[in-house]
Structure formats: C-alpha cells, structure tokens
Design a protein around this motif. Structure first.
Motif, short mmCIF file in Angstrom:
data_model
loop_
_atom_site.label_atom_id
_atom_site.label_comp_id
_atom_site.label_asym_id
_atom_site.label_seq_id
_atom_site.Cartn_x
_atom_site.Cartn_y
_atom_site.Cartn_z
N MET A 1 0.84 -1.16 0.00
CA MET A 1 0.00 0.00 0.00
C MET A 1 0.89 1.23 0.00
SD MET A 1 -2.03 1.50 3.35
CE MET A 1 -2.66 0.01 3.83
N ARG A 2 0.42 2.30 -0.58
CA ARG A 2 1.18 3.55 -0.61
C ARG A 2 0.32 4.67 -0.03
NH1 ARG A 2 4.94 5.82 -5.33
NH2 ARG A 2 6.22 4.21 -4.41
N ILE A 3 0.92 5.40 0.92
CA ILE A 3 0.29 6.58 1.48
C ILE A 3 1.17 7.79 1.16
CG2 ILE A 3 -0.81 5.29 3.36
CD1 ILE A 3 1.36 6.50 5.25
N GLU A 4 0.66 8.96 1.44
CA GLU A 4 1.47 10.16 1.37
C GLU A 4 1.73 10.58 2.82
OE1 GLU A 4 0.59 14.69 0.26
OE2 GLU A 4 0.31 13.30 -1.42
N PRO A 9 5.71 10.22 -0.78
CA PRO A 9 5.16 8.87 -0.87
C PRO A 9 5.86 7.92 0.10
CG PRO A 9 6.41 9.44 -2.85
CD PRO A 9 6.40 10.64 -1.98
N LYS A 10 5.08 7.01 0.68
CA LYS A 10 5.62 6.04 1.64
C LYS A 10 4.90 4.72 1.41
CE LYS A 10 7.54 4.85 5.70
NZ LYS A 10 8.94 4.59 5.78
N ASP A 11 5.67 3.66 1.15
CA ASP A 11 5.11 2.33 0.97
C ASP A 11 5.06 1.61 2.31
OD1 ASP A 11 4.72 2.38 -1.85
OD2 ASP A 11 6.88 2.13 -2.11
N ASP A 13 3.59 -2.16 4.30
CA ASP A 13 3.15 -3.54 4.10
C ASP A 13 1.81 -3.77 4.81
OD1 ASP A 13 5.43 -4.27 2.66
OD2 ASP A 13 6.53 -4.77 4.49
N ASP A 53 -4.86 2.67 1.17
CA ASP A 53 -4.05 3.10 0.04
C ASP A 53 -4.49 4.51 -0.39
OD1 ASP A 53 -2.00 2.33 -1.88
OD2 ASP A 53 -3.61 2.40 -3.37
#
Length: 66
Positions: A1-4, A9-11, A13, A53
């Motif tokens: 999943m990717r958030i801001e 951006p930060k991936d 798990d 996400d």
C-alpha cells in the motif's frame, strides 16, 4: 500500500493502523499529532484507525527547547 506521509510517498506492508505507523516511525514515546486526510486522529483512536491506500497522513512531533 502507498500513502502520502508529510507530503512524500511512503510504501507500507499489509493494512497498518495509525499506531503501527507511529511505531514504524519510532515515535511511540514522542508527543505527536497525526492527521489522516485532514482529520485529526486522537491518540486513543490510533490502534483502531486503519490506513488505506492513498491516504494523506501528516505526523507532527512536538519539540521543546529554549
């Protein structure tokens, strides 16, 4: 999943909660405020608030000094 996270951006798990993110950042003992999608998430809600996400997360720590 990717958030801001704080504009970057930060991936991540799995399906972490706000509490998981705070622990991942090493801030579990720090005074900090967390906002998800422009909504403040109270510390008492961190463990129950899942991240999704695309969420926009702001984490602000408080720094003392003089």
């Amino acid at each position: 999943m990717r958030i801001e996270l704080n504009g970057a951006p930060k991936d991540l798990d799995g399906t972490p909660t706000v509490a998981d993110l705070v622990r991942h950042l090493g801030l579990e003992r720090a005074a900090c405020a967390v906002e998800v999608n422009a909504r403040l998430v109270r510390k008492s809600e961190h463990a129950a608030h899942p991240l999704a996400d695309g969420d926009r997360v702001e984490v602000v720590t408080l720094v003392g000094g003089g």
